[in-house]
Structure formats: C-alpha cells, structure tokens
Design a protein around this motif. Structure first.
Motif, PDB file in Angstrom:
ATOM      1  N   UNK A 373      30.190  31.742  21.414  1.00  0.00           N
ATOM      2  CA  UNK A 373      31.063  31.751  22.590  1.00  0.00           C
ATOM      3  C   UNK A 373      31.808  33.080  22.698  1.00  0.00           C
ATOM      4  N   UNK A 374      32.177  33.619  21.532  1.00  0.00           N
ATOM      5  CA  UNK A 374      32.882  34.905  21.518  1.00  0.00           C
ATOM      6  C   UNK A 374      31.978  35.984  22.110  1.00  0.00           C
ATOM      7  N   UNK A 375      30.722  35.918  21.696  1.00  0.00           N
ATOM      8  CA  UNK A 375      29.757  36.888  22.194  1.00  0.00           C
ATOM      9  C   UNK A 375      29.505  36.663  23.682  1.00  0.00           C
ATOM     10  N   UNK A 376      29.534  35.391  24.088  1.00  0.00           N
ATOM     11  CA  UNK A 376      29.286  35.064  25.499  1.00  0.00           C
ATOM     12  C   UNK A 376      30.406  35.596  26.400  1.00  0.00           C
ATOM     13  N   UNK A 377      31.632  35.580  25.908  1.00  0.00           N
ATOM     14  CA  UNK A 377      32.743  36.131  26.700  1.00  0.00           C
ATOM     15  C   UNK A 377      32.468  37.604  27.001  1.00  0.00           C
ATOM     16  N   UNK A 378      32.034  38.321  25.958  1.00  0.00           N
ATOM     17  CA  UNK A 378      31.725  39.737  26.139  1.00  0.00           C
ATOM     18  C   UNK A 378      30.589  39.928  27.137  1.00  0.00           C
ATOM     19  N   UNK A 379      29.582  39.060  27.049  1.00  0.00           N
ATOM     20  CA  UNK A 379      28.410  39.215  27.913  1.00  0.00           C
ATOM     21  C   UNK A 379      28.728  38.875  29.369  1.00  0.00           C
ATOM     22  N   UNK A 380      29.450  37.780  29.579  1.00  0.00           N
ATOM     23  CA  UNK A 380      29.794  37.391  30.956  1.00  0.00           C
ATOM     24  C   UNK A 380      30.650  38.475  31.606  1.00  0.00           C
ATOM     25  N   UNK A 381      31.657  38.972  30.870  1.00  0.00           N
ATOM     26  CA  UNK A 381      32.521  39.987  31.485  1.00  0.00           C
ATOM     27  C   UNK A 381      31.733  41.256  31.767  1.00  0.00           C
ATOM     28  N   UNK A 382      30.817  41.607  30.879  1.00  0.00           N
ATOM     29  CA  UNK A 382      30.002  42.799  31.106  1.00  0.00           C
ATOM     30  C   UNK A 382      29.174  42.658  32.383  1.00  0.00           C
ATOM     31  N   UNK A 383      28.661  41.441  32.611  1.00  0.00           N
ATOM     32  CA  UNK A 383      27.824  41.217  33.802  1.00  0.00           C
ATOM     33  C   UNK A 383      28.635  41.221  35.091  1.00  0.00           C
ATOM     34  N   UNK A 384      29.948  41.064  34.984  1.00  0.00           N
ATOM     35  CA  UNK A 384      30.776  41.030  36.189  1.00  0.00           C
ATOM     36  C   UNK A 384      31.075  42.430  36.733  1.00  0.00           C
ATOM     37  N   UNK A 385      31.177  43.411  35.841  1.00  0.00           N
ATOM     38  CA  UNK A 385      31.647  44.745  36.250  1.00  0.00           C
ATOM     39  C   UNK A 385      30.867  45.321  37.431  1.00  0.00           C
ATOM     40  N   UNK A 386      31.610  45.768  38.430  1.00  0.00           N
ATOM     41  CA  UNK A 386      31.001  46.514  39.534  1.00  0.00           C
ATOM     42  C   UNK A 386      30.118  45.717  40.461  1.00  0.00           C
ATOM     43  N   UNK A 387      30.247  44.391  40.447  1.00  0.00           N
ATOM     44  CA  UNK A 387      29.304  43.600  41.236  1.00  0.00           C
ATOM     45  C   UNK A 387      29.942  42.911  42.437  1.00  0.00           C
ATOM     46  N   UNK A 388      31.146  43.331  42.817  1.00  0.00           N
ATOM     47  CA  UNK A 388      31.759  42.646  43.954  1.00  0.00           C
ATOM     48  C   UNK A 388      32.398  43.638  44.915  1.00  0.00           C
ATOM     49  N   UNK A 389      32.876  43.122  46.049  1.00  0.00           N
ATOM     50  CA  UNK A 389      33.387  43.989  47.115  1.00  0.00           C
ATOM     51  C   UNK A 389      34.707  44.657  46.767  1.00  0.00           C
ATOM     52  N   UNK A 390      35.513  43.996  45.939  1.00  0.00           N
ATOM     53  CA  UNK A 390      36.818  44.594  45.635  1.00  0.00           C
ATOM     54  C   UNK A 390      37.017  44.657  44.127  1.00  0.00           C
ATOM     55  N   UNK A 391      38.197  45.070  43.716  1.00  0.00           N
ATOM     56  CA  UNK A 391      38.436  45.331  42.298  1.00  0.00           C
ATOM     57  C   UNK A 391      38.901  44.103  41.520  1.00  0.00           C
ATOM     58  N   UNK A 392      39.090  42.957  42.186  1.00  0.00           N
ATOM     59  CA  UNK A 392      39.629  41.795  41.469  1.00  0.00           C
ATOM     60  C   UNK A 392      38.690  41.354  40.346  1.00  0.00           C
ATOM     61  N   UNK A 393      37.410  41.416  40.635  1.00  0.00           N
ATOM     62  CA  UNK A 393      36.389  41.046  39.665  1.00  0.00           C
ATOM     63  C   UNK A 393      36.524  41.866  38.372  1.00  0.00           C
ATOM     64  N   UNK A 394      36.581  43.186  38.523  1.00  0.00           N
ATOM     65  CA  UNK A 394      36.728  44.065  37.364  1.00  0.00           C
ATOM     66  C   UNK A 394      38.075  43.858  36.686  1.00  0.00           C
ATOM     67  N   UNK A 395      39.093  43.584  37.519  1.00  0.00           N
ATOM     68  CA  UNK A 395      40.443  43.393  36.981  1.00  0.00           C
ATOM     69  C   UNK A 395      40.523  42.127  36.148  1.00  0.00           C
ATOM     70  N   UNK A 396      39.617  41.184  36.386  1.00  0.00           N
ATOM     71  CA  UNK A 396      39.583  39.966  35.579  1.00  0.00           C
ATOM     72  C   UNK A 396      38.746  40.187  34.325  1.00  0.00           C
TER      73      UNK A 396
END
Lengths: 416, 159
Positions: A373-396
């Motif tokens: 699960x620890x590794x999954x947190x890192x992976x999910x957050x990595x997959x989120x970066x730069x993939x949305x219209x605004x910065x909220x995604x990256x900020x999370x």
C-alpha cells in the motif's frame, strides 16, 4: 534576532490604526492614486510594476507587470478581478489585510484597473467570509463618497466601479479560471487553457486576476518607485511576504519579512519555535499544497526560488509547524481529505486519484497499512502529476508523495 | 411559487446593474435566497431563479449542487462550523467536533430537533493562527478548548 520588515503591515502595526479611509489617508494612503491620476499614463504604471519585479502572491509567483502587459489595448471592455478566495489550509494573510487595512489592496486594485483600462472590477471573496466581505463593501462605500471610485476619479476622466462577489464554499474557485466561471454564475470548474484570461477571461473579455497581497504591494511601488521595492528581498524575489505561522508554533500569527531571510529564523525568532519546548518534526512552508520539509531542510532563504530548489514551494507563505508528537499519517490524511473533498470532479485523474489516495492513507490511519500500500501511494500520486486542467491535482499528489518519501518510518508504524 | 418581497426585488435590480449579463448574478441572488430562507435554498426556488436570470433549470441545479454552502435543508437558528482541516484538525479540532456532537446529540450535517442549532464540519476558514477554530454564525471563536465545548453549547441554548 530577525525582525519584521514592514511594508504592507506598516499601518496595521501602528497603535490605534483602525483601517478606515480617514486613517489610511492620514498615513499617506491614496497619494499613489493621486500621483497616477495627475501625471502617469496606464503604460507608465505597467512599466513601473514590471521594473519592480513584483511576483504574484497568490501561489504561482507570476510577474504581475507582465500579466498586465498581456492585456490587449485594442479590446474593450477589460476586467480586473481581485482574488480574495483565500481558502488554502494554513493561509490567512489576505484576510489579515482585508480585516485590518482594506484600503491598501483597494488602492492597488484601482491603480491596476487604471493600468489595464478596466472600468468595472470584481473582488471575489469566499462565501463564508461574511464579515470580511462587509468590511470591503463599507470601504468601497466610503471611496464612492470621497470621489475615489465612480465616475471621473479625481477629475482624471477615468471611471471605475468595484463589486464584491461572494463565492459559496468551493476551494477550487481560487483557481483563476474556475473563479471566472463562478463569477459568471456557473459551477466553478477550471477552463481549458489556452486561451488565457488575459485575452479571454471574464465574459470572454481580457481580464487580469490578481491576489489581494499582490495588489497591496502596488501603492508602494508606484509611490516610492521600482528601485525602492527592489532594495527589499533578493534578486528575482523582491519585496516582502506576509508569512502566516500556524500549527504547533509558540507564537502563531502573521509576520511580514523581507523575502530571502532565513526560514529557520522566521520559525524560531518570529514564530517562537515549537510550543511547549517540544522538538520540531515537520514544516509545511507554503500552504497545504506545498511539500513537507524535514527539520534539517529548513535552513534556507525564504523566497520563491530557494524554497522551490529545496523541493517545495513558497506558495502562499503559510508556514505550518508540527511538533514531535504529530502523527504524519494523520497530517497526510487531513491533507488528502481536503483535496478529495475539494476536487471539482471534472478531470478523472484528480477525481479518482484523490479518492484512492484518501482510501490508502485512511488504511494506514486505521493501522491496516502494508508495504504494498505504501508503494501504491507513491505510484498513484506519480500517475496523477500533470494530467488535469488545473493545479489542484498536482497540489494533492505532491504533498502526499512527499509525506511517504520523507517519513516512511511514520507510515511503517501503521503496518498491520 | 415562492418569490422575493418587493423590497428584496429592489436589491435584485441593483445586483443586475453590476453585471454585464443577468446570468452572472445567479450566485448573488442565491445568497439572497439563503438570507431569506434560514440559510438554505429550497428546491421550489430553482425554477424561480432560472426564470429571473434567464438560464435553464438544470443550470441552476448544477450550480446549487456544486457549492458546499448551498444546502437544501434549513439550518438551525444558530449555525456552528467546526474546522477539522490542517492545522485545526491537528491542534484539537477533531476533538472539538467530537465533543460538540456529544453535547448537541447530533452529527455534523444535522440540526437539533428543536431547530435551534445546526452543526457543520468545514475545511479551512482562514484564521489558522487561532486553531482550533469554530465559527458560530458569523463570529469566530478561537483556540477552542475541547473541554469547554459543553459550556459554549449551554450558553448558546440559553440565548
């Protein structure tokens, strides 16, 4: 011992100052406006702000003069919108200005409106801030009476109306295009960019969106000149910052410092260090969207570029201190809970990513964590970066990734 | 169908003057509905608002469901907001909420049966140096001691 550098909070720190129009004028307020109305063209105002190197105080640090320079001169109407939707956890600097010295940013807003040729400006303030909205409305009423707002200001031929527009409880409306959507009576969901607000903003017209603290810097720059402003701070990071210290600090509050002073000194000399003589465990330097720093990482200059170099972000300069008893998993959970709640749902990676991160961090909070699960947190957050219209995604994603990378031992304590 | 009084309609006219299009005035008009209806937007207002600003019913419903402050159920005479975000949540805000729920006998998001007090768990209300923070109606109470929550509630009930 580090001391405050008073530029924006000068009046507020004066005994007996009440923030009224009379008091503000007695302290030299609206002389910048008089100077501009008498002897400066809009382009000259933009030039002096450009020359001062002023960067936006809302979080992104974009050069203000450049932003104003982008507004096309041949298209009317143009709009100035003040972003007072301060809602980032840990951040309360704009409310400090609004509540204690509303005329400072209002003067800056009038100057900015003149610079970009705007005749109707909007102040977008969060819906729950009822009293601060009243405070601005009262200040505006006095300005109309004094002939500093309305038609033909100080006989210059320039006219300006200001309207306070209240939000209704959505953090995302602090993002400038979501703010504009909300101002247009719609759901506050960020727009696709480009086109940027400078060409297609409010009501599809050229628009400049500026933060309260940014506008509050403008009267000083106009009055004293760009060079006087550049004497404060470090190259590319001129001026002061209103630092909001909160969390487990001995002396929480707003402190104004020259940019580039030591963050460690701000924490210890002004914030009084950690309360109750406890040890420091973590520092969030610029609001909940900025990455956490460990105590050994905080001996850096407090300015846009240095904090970015340390792998975090100056953001809103909201310094949150957490003591040795703090459970980092709890801190991470509160953070992701906020972003999950505030994600507007428009972009899938943000809507789903914040949901999955919340569930994963919650598992740790309930002592159901494991290394996968620890590794999954890192992976999910990595997959989120730069993939949305605004910065909220990256900020999370950014802060959560930083929590697990910098404090893995804290998460391991919550393994099954 | 519900409607504004003629005095409020004057305010509405003033609001329309401040925007280039009527539809931009939707949020300010909704704030008037909140003010006149115990802090909520009853569903029967949706069509009225849509007609006033000239948008579809769906547009109005889309807006009302988007914003946190726009609720369908009436609030209590007094409304308490407890912040459990960072930093409040880590400075005792979660305990304040727990005690508040116990003292009132309701969960966050509910109103006491007598209609006196409603409770809401909120994210950051921008006065973080005074954590943990609660907002009672439009007033802030700062550095709330969880052990004193019962007193606060008792004092409110007496009012």
């Amino acid at each position: 011992m580090l001391k405050e550098t008073l530029l924006l909070a000068k009046n507020i720190r004066t005994d007996g100052y009440d923030g009224s129009l009379e008091a503000y004028r007695r302290a030299g307020g609206y002389t910048a406006l008089e100077k501009v109305m008498k002897s400066m063209t809009p382009d000259q105002v933009i030039e002096v702000v450009k020359a001062s190197g002023l960067r936006g105080r809302g979080g992104a640090g974009f050069p203000t003069g450049m932003k104003w320079g982008f507004i096309p001169k041949d298209r009317k109407p143009t709009y100035m919108v003040c972003n007072a939707d301060e809602a980032e956890p840990g951040t309360f600097k704009d409310h400090f200005l609004i509540n204690n010295d509303p005329h400072l940013f209002l003067e800056g807003m009038i100057l900015g409106s003149y610079a970009i040729g705007c005749n109707h400006g909007y102040i977008y303030i969060r819906g729950r801030s009822v009293r601060p909205a009243q405070r601005i409305n009262e200040a505006i009423e006095y300005l109309y009476k004094a002939g500093l707002l309305g038609k033909n200001i100080l006989g210059s031929g320039f006219s300006l109306d200001l309207t306070v527009h209240r939000g209704a409880g959505a953090y995302i409306c602090g993002e400038e295009t979501a703010l504009l959507e909300s101002l247009e009576g719609k759901r506050g969901q960020p727009r696709v960019k480009p086109p940027f607000p400078a060409t297609h903003g409010y009501n599809a017209c050229p628009t400049s969106v500026n933060n309260v603290e940014t506008l509050a810097c403008v009267p000083f720059i106009v009055k004293e000149g760009a060079e006087a402003f550049k004497k404060i701070g470090t190259p590319n990071n001129y001026g002061t910052r209103l630092v909001g210290i909160s969390g487990h600090a001995a002396k929480p509050g707003i402190y104004e410092v020259a940019m580039g002073v030591s963050m460690k000194q701000i924490i210890n000399d002004l914030g009084g260090g950690v309360r109750g003589g406890k040890k420091l465990k973590a520092v969030i330097p610029g609001g909940s969207s900025s990455n956490v720093l460990r105590p050994e990482e905080i001996d850096i200059p407090f300015d846009f570029d240095s904090v970015a170099k340390a792998g975090s972000m100056l953001g809103t300069a909201a310094l949150m201190l957490f003591d040795e008893d703090t459970d980092i998993v709890e801190l991470a959970y509160r953070t992701i809970l906020f972003y999950n709640h505030e994600s507007c749902g428009q972009c899938t990676p943000c809507r789903e990513g914040t949901f999955w991160l919340r569930n994963l961090v919650r598992d740790f909070r309930e002592n159901l964590g494991d290394s996968q699960k620890l590794e999954r947190i890192g992976r999910v957050s990595q997959q989120m970066f730069g993939t949305s219209l605004c910065a909220l995604n990256d900020a999370a994603a950014g802060p959560i990734k930083a929590f697990v990378t910098k404090y893995p031992e804290e998460f391991k304590k919550h393994f099954i | 169908m519900p409607g504004f009084s003629s005095a409020v309609m004057k305010e509405v006219e003033g609001i329309f003057q401040r925007y280039p299009r009527k539809e931009h005035a939707l949020l300010p008009l909704i704030h008037l509905v909140l003010r006149e209806n115990k802090g909520c937007v009853p569903e029967e207002w949706d069509q009225v608002l849509a007609d006033m600003v000239g948008v579809s019913l769906n547009h109005v419903r889309g807006v009302i469901t988007f914003y946190d402050m726009l609720q369908r159920e009436p609030r209590g005479k007094h409304h308490i907001r407890v912040c459990t975000s960072i930093p409040c949540g880590l400075c005792g805000g979660d305990k304040v909420l727990e005690r508040m729920e116990d003292a009132l006998g309701i969960h966050a998001g509910q109103t006491t049966p007598d209609g006196m007090i409603s409770l809401e768990e909120v994210q950051c209300i921008a006065a973080c140096d005074k954590a943990p923070l609660i907002q009672v109606d439009d007033h802030f109470a700062q550095q709330v001691d969880p052990d004193r929550v019962e007193e606060v509630v008792a004092a409110m009930r007496r009012k």
